[in-house]
Design an enzyme around this catalytic site. Structure first.
Site, PDB file in Angstrom:
ATOM      1  CD  GLU A 159      -3.433  -6.212   3.643  1.00 27.63           C
ATOM      2  OE1 GLU A 159      -2.722  -5.212   3.749  1.00 27.63           O
ATOM      3  OE2 GLU A 159      -3.433  -6.948   2.621  1.00 27.63           O
ATOM      4  CD  GLU A 216      -2.976  -1.194   2.193  1.00 28.08           C
ATOM      5  OE1 GLU A 216      -4.201  -1.096   1.977  1.00 28.08           O
ATOM      6  OE2 GLU A 216      -2.495  -1.360   3.343  1.00 28.08           O
TER       7      GLU A 216
END
Length: 258
Positions: free
Chosen positions: A133, A113
Site C-alpha cells: 500500500e 488483509e
C-alpha cells in the site's frame, strides 16, 4: 434470470456443510471492486445464517487469491467496504463460524488483509503475501497494519508494511502465518480437508471457542477468565457435552444432532 456461473464475480458452492466462496475476476487477479465486495458479503452472510453450513473456505479463481482493491475502480467507487463489516464484508465483520483462506498465487494488499481476517490458512508453495500500500500512497487500513504484527515477528512485519516486501508461503508457514503448505493447485483441497476436521467436532463448541478467542484477545489472564467463564459455563451442562463424553467412553463417533 439467473447469471451464468462463469459471469459471477463470486461463486458459492456447498460441500457437505462447507461453503466454498471463490473470488471470480481472474482477468484482474480477483481484484476487489464494489460488485465483488457485495457478493462476498452476501456469501458470508449466507454462511452465518444457514444452520446447515458450519465452515467457510475463501479462495480465488485463475491461480491467484486476490490482488487487493481494484485501483481502476477506486476513483469512482472508493474503498469497497460493506456497511460496518469492512473490506468485502469481511475484515471488520463479527463472525461466529470458522473461515479458511485457501491461497494460490498472489494474496497482496487488500487480498492479504482478507487472509488475515480468516481463522486458518492453507497455501500453495508458490503463493506469496504482501502489503504494498505505501507504494500506492495508501495504508493497509483493513487489518494489515493491525493484525500482521500480531501474527509474525515484529521486525519482519514492519519490513513488509514499510517496504512492501513479499513473504513466500514457505516463510509464512515457518512463522506460523500459514497452517499448511501444498503443491501448486492443491490449497483448496487442503482447506476442505481442514474444514472436515473442524466439522467432526461439536459445531456449538467450535463457535464458542472462536467467540472466546475473539473476546479475550489482548486481555491479561484475570480479565480473560472473567470474560470467558460466563460464556463457557453453560456448555458443560448441555446434551452436547454429555454426548461428547459418552461417545468418547463408548469409542464411537459423536452424534452432534441429538
Amino acid at each position: 434470470m439467473s447469471i451464468p456461473t462463469a459471469q459471477r464475480v463470486v461463486q458459492s458452492e456447498r460441500h457437505d456443510g462447507v461453503l466454498v466462496i471463490t473470488l471470480n475476476r481472474p482477468q484482474v487477479r480477483n481484484a476487489i471492486n464494489r460488485a465483488l465486495a457485495e457478493a462476498v458479503d452476501a456469501a458470508l452472510l449466507l454462511l452465518e445464517d444457514d444452520p446447515e453450513l458450519e465452515v467457510g473456505v475463501l479462495t480465488g479463481a485463475g491461480g491467484h487469491f486476490c490482488s487487493g482493491m481494484d485501483l481502476k475502480a477506486f476513483p469512482s467507487e472508493g474503498v469497497p467496504r460493506v456497511a460496518d463489516r469492512g473490506l468485502a464484508g469481511l475484515t471488520r465483520a463479527h463472525r461466529t463460524k470458522p473461515l479458511i483462506a485457501a491461497v494460490e498465487g498472489a494474496a497482496v494488499a487488500g487480498g492479504f488483509e482478507l487472509v488475515l481476517a480468516c481463522d486458518l490458512v492453507t497455501a500453495a508453495d508458490t503463493a506469496f503475501f504482501a502489503l504494498p500500500e505505501p507504494a500506492r500512497g495508501l495504508v493497509a487500513s483493513e487489518g494489515g497494519a493491525i493484525r500482521l504484527p500480531a501474527r509474525i515477528p515484529h521486525h519482519l512485519a514492519m519490513e513488509m508494511l514499510l517496504t512492501g516486501s513479499p513473504l513466500p508461503a514457505a516463510d509464512a508457514a515457518r512463522h506460523g502465518l500459514v497452517n499448511q503448505t501444498t503443491g501448486e493447485g492443491d490449497a483448496l483441497d487442503a482447506a476442505l480437508a481442514l474444514a472436515g476436521r473442524i466439522r467432526a467436532n461439536s459445531p456449538r463448541a467450535v463457535r464458542l471457542t472462536r467467540q472466546v478467542v475473539a473476546a479475550t484477545r489482548g486481555l491479561d489472564d484475570d480479565a480473560a477468565f472473567a470474560v470467558q467463564d460466563p460464556l463457557t459455563a453453560p456448555v458443560f451442562g448441555t446434551s452436547t457435552a454429555a454426548e461428547g463424553a459418552s461417545a468418547f467412553c463408548e469409542k464411537r463417533t459423536p452424534d452432534w444432532n441429538l
